[in-house]
Scaffold this active site. Structure first.
Site, PDB file in Angstrom:
ATOM      1  N   ALA A   1       9.535   9.410  -2.390  1.00 26.02           N
ATOM      2  CA  ALA A   1       9.967   8.274  -1.569  1.00 26.02           C
ATOM      3  C   ALA A   1       9.871   8.637  -0.096  1.00 26.02           C
ATOM      4  O   ALA A   1      10.754   8.339   0.704  1.00 26.02           O
ATOM      5  CB  ALA A   1      11.383   7.854  -1.950  1.00 26.02           C
TER       6      ALA A   1
ATOM      7  N   VAL B   1       4.849   7.347   2.591  1.00 25.62           N
ATOM      8  CA  VAL B   1       3.985   6.466   1.800  1.00 25.62           C
ATOM      9  C   VAL B   1       4.758   5.873   0.614  1.00 25.62           C
ATOM     10  O   VAL B   1       4.684   4.667   0.355  1.00 25.62           O
ATOM     11  CB  VAL B   1       2.728   7.215   1.296  1.00 25.62           C
ATOM     12  N   GLY B   2       5.540   6.713  -0.074  1.00 28.85           N
ATOM     13  CA  GLY B   2       6.289   6.247  -1.237  1.00 28.85           C
ATOM     14  C   GLY B   2       7.202   5.080  -0.901  1.00 28.85           C
ATOM     15  O   GLY B   2       7.292   4.096  -1.652  1.00 28.85           O
TER      16      GLY B   2
ATOM     17  N   ALA C   1      11.522   8.843  -8.575  1.00 27.63           N
ATOM     18  CA  ALA C   1      11.987  10.230  -8.720  1.00 27.63           C
ATOM     19  C   ALA C   1      11.989  10.920  -7.361  1.00 27.63           C
ATOM     20  O   ALA C   1      10.983  10.919  -6.651  1.00 27.63           O
ATOM     21  CB  ALA C   1      11.061  10.978  -9.682  1.00 27.63           C
TER      22      ALA C   1
ATOM     23  N   GLU D   1      -7.665   6.676  -4.459  1.00 34.18           N
ATOM     24  CA  GLU D   1      -8.234   6.171  -3.204  1.00 34.18           C
ATOM     25  C   GLU D   1      -7.429   6.638  -2.000  1.00 34.18           C
ATOM     26  O   GLU D   1      -7.973   6.912  -0.924  1.00 34.18           O
ATOM     27  CB  GLU D   1      -8.287   4.638  -3.260  1.00 34.18           C
TER      28      GLU D   1
ATOM     29  N   GLY E   1      -6.938   7.474   3.965  1.00 27.60           N
ATOM     30  CA  GLY E   1      -5.924   6.419   3.947  1.00 27.60           C
ATOM     31  C   GLY E   1      -6.394   5.118   3.349  1.00 27.60           C
ATOM     32  O   GLY E   1      -6.823   5.073   2.193  1.00 27.60           O
TER      33      GLY E   1
ATOM     34  N   ILE F   1      -8.960   3.338   4.015  1.00 26.63           N
ATOM     35  CA  ILE F   1     -10.399   3.073   3.978  1.00 26.63           C
ATOM     36  C   ILE F   1     -10.923   3.234   2.553  1.00 26.63           C
ATOM     37  O   ILE F   1     -10.781   4.300   1.971  1.00 26.63           O
ATOM     38  CB  ILE F   1     -11.178   4.037   4.896  1.00 26.63           C
TER      39      ILE F   1
ATOM     40  N   LYS G   1     -10.260  16.861   1.311  1.00 19.82           N
ATOM     41  CA  LYS G   1     -10.945  15.578   1.185  1.00 19.82           C
ATOM     42  C   LYS G   1     -12.445  15.778   0.976  1.00 19.82           C
ATOM     43  O   LYS G   1     -13.079  15.045   0.203  1.00 19.82           O
ATOM     44  CB  LYS G   1     -10.668  14.736   2.429  1.00 19.82           C
TER      45      LYS G   1
END
Lengths: 431, 431
Positions: free
Chosen positions: A13, A16-17, A45, A129, A134, A136, A205
């Site tokens: 969390a 992003v979460g 979680a 993805e 990010g 894109i 990446k």
């Protein structure tokens, strides 16, 4: 519309979460319509259920028992980062036939093949993805849109922090340290910027992208990594003078029967589409036999953009669940190998500090020729000293040469009495 | 690997069709590995089996009996263009449960919903990445990658011919007619350039993109269309002076409960990513609530690039066939309506030719204010004549106003004795 809700477990969390939780809850109705079934976030979680979050949800959703949450879910969204316990948890989900969305680039670049194999075994899907650039879309275009074409090269600005720093150096003439401090002040760089500035983040990446682009199995260990800490204001100035801009590029390039994968500071011509990628933006430039040159551009990080990529993956998985049928696994039929760095061919910009004596330049150009490194341009500037004791900087841009030849050439040049210092060696791409 | 070959019927052997045939035959082994089953091109339906083609294949592959070919195939690739007989043939294939790949933008923009419905009924897939922006993946990103986000606006340079012409006008100062002639000489424009320069080609793509981006059903009849034939060298010069470049944009924009879809010449700020799309390249700029701003760039036409998009669609369909399970149909749950043009809000650049008398400018600015069209900048240049009989050009860039207000305002301005001519009205986007 199905009445049976799709049960989602969220692991993590953080930045992003939290955004994923917000979108799952706030856009529940739209998502249900697009998927054809309602979506239920059954739990999140976390390590500490009492911690303060970016987006507040019903406290009862938080749990420290990730395994129980995974076992109760239909789809698992993993946004914790790091290798463990993420790896074990994703394997638990996939082995149980539950599809997984992950943004965990470090894990995918190291254990991606193990996770893919687990997914394939049960027909579950593993989508990621969000792990590269990010919001894109780049995983899907490589996996699907270009699946009938032959990718020959990918050049990516895949780390926003370093692009911000290099862009600042380019536009203001700042030194690396000052641009880094500014990036830290603005929140673009972390207090410990190592993973970004040393190129490790971009390298993860690059491994993921190379695996997809060339239908093979690569890990971060296959990536040659150089960061941007040694890039100086002088390098940037010399680049400007020669019509280039310095970018940290992830380069994944088909090379005979191999693929050369590397992250390094690179001179890019000002007119190349990648040259106009400013600030913390990312962009991925793809060359393919038939498609030609494509570029994908957008925000490479941030909570909401990355969450958008996660939700895109989730909706695809959920649609497939509603319709039935297995996910489409990745193909790694080509089984190409990473080429050794010594065999990699590129152009170079070499900076030297030399004693300005008669014959110095002739000597240097002779050494380049003897090592099969052909010179395209030479620029010499007086730096300091009087006629007796004059110091010059020399900037040489070469034609294409192997890394091995260039390295040997540099060793011989470095040994010359008249050469004070090799100030920089930077590759040139995009021509 | 399955031993059963996937049988492909190709309809059309023009510029794109020939390239698709070439790729299917030359890359057969790679395609089989990626798909997990061999691929067999069973025939190519053409009008004249003896015509000379771009790529030579075994003459026995050609047939004029498209229906028999479709009936014998597993997957149909339609690259004939035009409404009929393409529509009937695609319906025949989909109704028979055969998935279809099409690059037919005119057909999709007019009868897309009918075709989608036929596909959904049998679980067949209908894919058409090649219909918009050639090799640039834009259908799949909108359909899948952004499926969990809310797209708010799409700005696209979706016609290479007009971008080439406008880019020439911008860089050389040429008039439209001369730039068009040059484009025709180089093969970028057809002998009859109507479909391109009048905006019809871009409008088809706009309808397709708007349907996907906003999960609704739009056709070309919902698109407001203005071409570039009235754009003059003066307009381009004035744009340059104000820091803009003129592009033919397809604009698809969420607007309250509706969507405004239009193709029109547009002033784009020089710093906007779309401004640096040169020559015949295409680019699609997407704004979404969470993803932020994305751009997709590449070749928008050409045999091989478009064929790459076709093959990408084909591989996805074939992989699904090998694995089993139905295709994922499009979602049009939102059912948004196209907004009336009169309600569309944008900025405008207005060019006037006026008699240079005292009070002219005051009069004009008063009329703008009375019609709620707020002015951002005014530039006045002396054109000709002496003090008695002086003619000036005025260029006004407005703030945001409705099309209805601007139109009324222009009618009143046009009626002024001192106004010789309204030389141009061009929208401004991308700020």
């Amino acid at each position: 519309m199905n009445n049976q809700a799709i049960k989602v477990a969220l692991l993590g969390a953080g930045n992003v979460g939290s955004q994923v939780a917000r979108m799952l809850l706030q856009d529940a109705e739209t998502l249900a319509q697009r998927i054809g079934a309602p979506v239920e976030l059954i739990g999140i979680a976390v390590r500490d259920t009492s911690a303060k979050r970016h987006f507040e949800v019903d406290a009862s959703l938080y749990t420290t028992d990730a395994d129980a949450l995974i076992d109760a879910a239909d789809v698992v969204i993993e946004l914790t980062g790091g290798i463990e316990p993420a790896r074990t948890r994703i394997l638990r989900a996939l082995t149980g036939g539950k599809s997984v969305v992950s943004g965990n680039k470090a894990l995918l670049a190291k254990h991606g093949m193990e996770l893919q194999a687990a997914a394939k075994k049960t027909g579950a899907q593993l989508s990621y993805e969000a792990a590269v650039a990010g919001a894109i879309p780049i995983i899907r275009p490589l996996r699907d849109s270009l699946a009938g074409d032959n990718v020959t090269r990918v050049l990516g600005i895949m780390n926003g922090t370093t692009n911000y720093i290099l862009d600042q150096m380019d536009t203001t003439g700042a030194q690396f340290e000052d641009a880094l401090a500014e990036a830290q002040r603005l929140g673009y760089a972390e207090a410990d910027p190592t993973a970004d500035v040393e190129g490790h983040d971009a390298a993860s990446k690059a491994a993921i992208v190379a695996s997809l682009a060339f239908h093979s199995e690569f890990t971060i260990d296959d990536v040659h990594i150089e960061g941007i800490t040694s890039v100086t204001a002088d390098d940037v100035e010399a680049a400007v003078a020669d019509g280039f801009v310095i970018k940290l590029l992830a380069v994944c390039e088909r090379d005979g029967d191999g693929v050369n994968i590397r992250v390094n500071p690179t001179l890019v011509p000002r007119k190349h589409p990648l040259a106009s990628v400013h600030d913390a933006f990312n962009a991925v430039f793809v060359q393919a036999d038939n498609a030609g040159e494509l570029m994908f551009y957008g925000p490479g990080a941030g909570g909401a953009p990355t969450a958008s990529a996660v939700l895109g993956d989730f909706v695809s998985i959920a649609r497939r669940m509603v319709l039935g049928g297995p996910g489409i696994p990745e193909s790694s039929h080509a089984s190409l190998q990473a080429t050794a760095m010594k065999d990699v061919v590129s152009r170079y910009s070499v900076g030297l500090e030399v004693e300005d004596k008669i014959g110095v330049l002739a000597n240097i150009t002779r050494i380049f020729a003897e090592h099969s490194v052909s010179i395209q341009t030479i620029r010499q500037n007086h730096l300091s000293g009087d006629e007796e004791n004059s110091i010059s900087s020399i900037r040489i841009v070469t034609h294409r040469a192997t890394d091995a030849d260039l390295t040997k050439c540099m060793a011989v040049v470095d040994a010359l009495d008249t050469v004070r210092e090799i100030t920089s060696v930077i590759r040139v791409e995009g021509e």
